[in-house]
Design a protein around this motif. Structure first.
Motif: not given
Length: 109
Positions: A77, A79, A83, A85-86
């Motif tokens: 994971h 940022r 935002r 996300d992964s």
């Protein structure tokens, strides 16, 4: 610990976790050291706008203290641009000279 050269990872999963930490702090030397010689890039590009936040181990196969190869499936994971996300990967690991090293993503079928 491993990043300072104090020992080596005893399992593929332990190496995966230490490599995630190395990505998080930008430790290129450790990443290259723990990359298989046949697949190791010349350098590791880091995205300064990306912050790695956590690692989730999804599954694994082999990669234990008595294995010579294994896979670790994970979700990392991060940022970027405010935002979350992964990225998802099933990574292949092998032993070289007794030490675990990252080889490549496992080919998907």
């Amino acid at each position: 610990m491993f990043h300072r050269g104090d020992g080596t990872a005893g399992t593929a999963e332990t190496l995966m976790r230490s490599r995630f930490s190395a990505f998080a702090v930008g430790n290129e030397a450790y990443l290259l050291q723990t990359w298989h010689p046949r697949t190791r890039p010349a350098s590791v590009p880091f995205d300064p706008g990306l912050t790695w936040t956590s690692l989730e181990i999804v599954g694994k196969s082999g990669g234990g203290p008595f294995h010579q190869e294994g896979t670790v499936e994970f979700r990392a994971h991060y940022r970027a641009a405010g935002r979350g996300d992964s990225m998802h990967e099933n990574s292949r690991f092998e032993r070289v000279g007794g030490d675990w090293v990252y080889v490549s993503p496992e080919a998907s079928s």
